[in-house]
Scaffold this active site. Sequence first.
Site, PDB file in Angstrom:
ATOM      1  N   LYS A 195      55.252 -14.340 -48.493  1.00 44.73           N
ATOM      2  CA  LYS A 195      56.350 -14.022 -49.413  1.00 44.73           C
ATOM      3  C   LYS A 195      57.076 -12.803 -48.874  1.00 44.73           C
ATOM      4  O   LYS A 195      56.488 -11.730 -48.716  1.00 44.73           O
ATOM      5  CB  LYS A 195      55.811 -13.766 -50.814  1.00 44.73           C
ATOM      6  CG  LYS A 195      56.899 -13.307 -51.785  1.00 44.73           C
ATOM      7  CD  LYS A 195      56.412 -13.245 -53.212  1.00 44.73           C
ATOM      8  CE  LYS A 195      57.501 -12.640 -54.098  1.00 44.73           C
ATOM      9  NZ  LYS A 195      57.099 -12.572 -55.504  1.00 44.73           N
ATOM     10  N   LYS A 248      58.036 -18.390 -48.966  1.00 45.54           N
ATOM     11  CA  LYS A 248      59.087 -18.052 -49.928  1.00 45.54           C
ATOM     12  C   LYS A 248      59.895 -16.876 -49.421  1.00 45.54           C
ATOM     13  O   LYS A 248      59.279 -15.895 -49.004  1.00 45.54           O
ATOM     14  CB  LYS A 248      58.423 -17.696 -51.255  1.00 45.54           C
ATOM     15  CG  LYS A 248      59.369 -17.207 -52.316  1.00 45.54           C
ATOM     16  CD  LYS A 248      58.598 -16.762 -53.514  1.00 45.54           C
ATOM     17  CE  LYS A 248      59.561 -16.108 -54.474  1.00 45.54           C
ATOM     18  NZ  LYS A 248      58.924 -15.391 -55.524  1.00 45.54           N
TER      19      LYS A 248
END
Length: 325
Positions: A195, A248
């Site tokens: 992330k 992400k």
Amino acid sequence: MQFPVYRPRRLRKNENFRRMIRETHLWVDQLIYPLFVVPGEGVKRPISSMPGISQFSVDYLVQECGEAKKLGIPAVLLFGIPEKKDELASEAFAGDGIIQRAIQSIKERVPEILVITDVCLCEYTSHGHCGIMKGDDVDNDATLDLLAKTAVSHAVAGADIVAPSDMMDGRIQAIRRALDQEGFNEIPIMAYAAKFASSFYGPFREAAESAPQFGDRRSYQMDPANSREAMREVSLDIAEGADIVMVKPAMPYLDIIRRVRDEFDLPLAAYQVSGEFAMIRAAAQMGWLDGERTMMEAITSIRRAGADIIITYAACEIARLLRST
Ligand code: PBG
């Protein structure tokens, strides 16, 4: 081979040719629909930076889940916005917290849809950071206990999968242990493994009311410039017990998705985040892009890069488009 022996256009002549040789397919089975739940009743509050997306109170949330189920979407991903925020994120793990109540209602009324919960503290802390503060930084190890408590409280409420998005070191292990200790060894963890500290989360912070009140998240989320480090993050999360790993954002990180797909064999999710969604919607509203076709192309590119599962705010729209083709 030299021109004109091979003429690629021969196989592009009409949709039947194209369909026959298409390499990447998108099914509704691969979509996860993120939703924001707020306190109150009868609340459906549009999020201005995410056209078409709203915050829902539990009653409307359940309806929206029913809609998603009818469209064949297998899972929703829940984010809660609590009544009160505090330094210790108390509502994140409260038995009667917003998310816990939401999970229970969905499980009662739409039991067929999988409920995945985002496990993070940023929506619940008064300062908007993803953990407990020590001075002006997040205290990693003190945060782990609260994350584990939060994950267990989601499982108790009936969550099917927990998805930690905080990026603390060691959180997958801490959560796995706590779940197992409490008898939830069958609850999978979908880890936000790679992330990045991304500006593409901008609209989400309006939707989840979770913008940090000072500083930013670069001391815990990854530097957008790093790819090898993303592989280390993914292998750590797998070693600690992740069942599904995630990259992400998605479209600015297609190279990371491809690398993770090639180097690891766990199911791989990619999150088309709020900013990716908002850019396409905004340009479509301006008449600068064909919104539907651009969205399908973006999602297809994420699949082609290697994602098995795609988390997208456009899940319902895509499900409808897939039905009509
Ligand atoms: C919570 C969290 C964020 C997103 C998902 N979980 C925001 C952040 O890290 O600041 C972003 C999702 C999106 O932009 O759609 N930590």
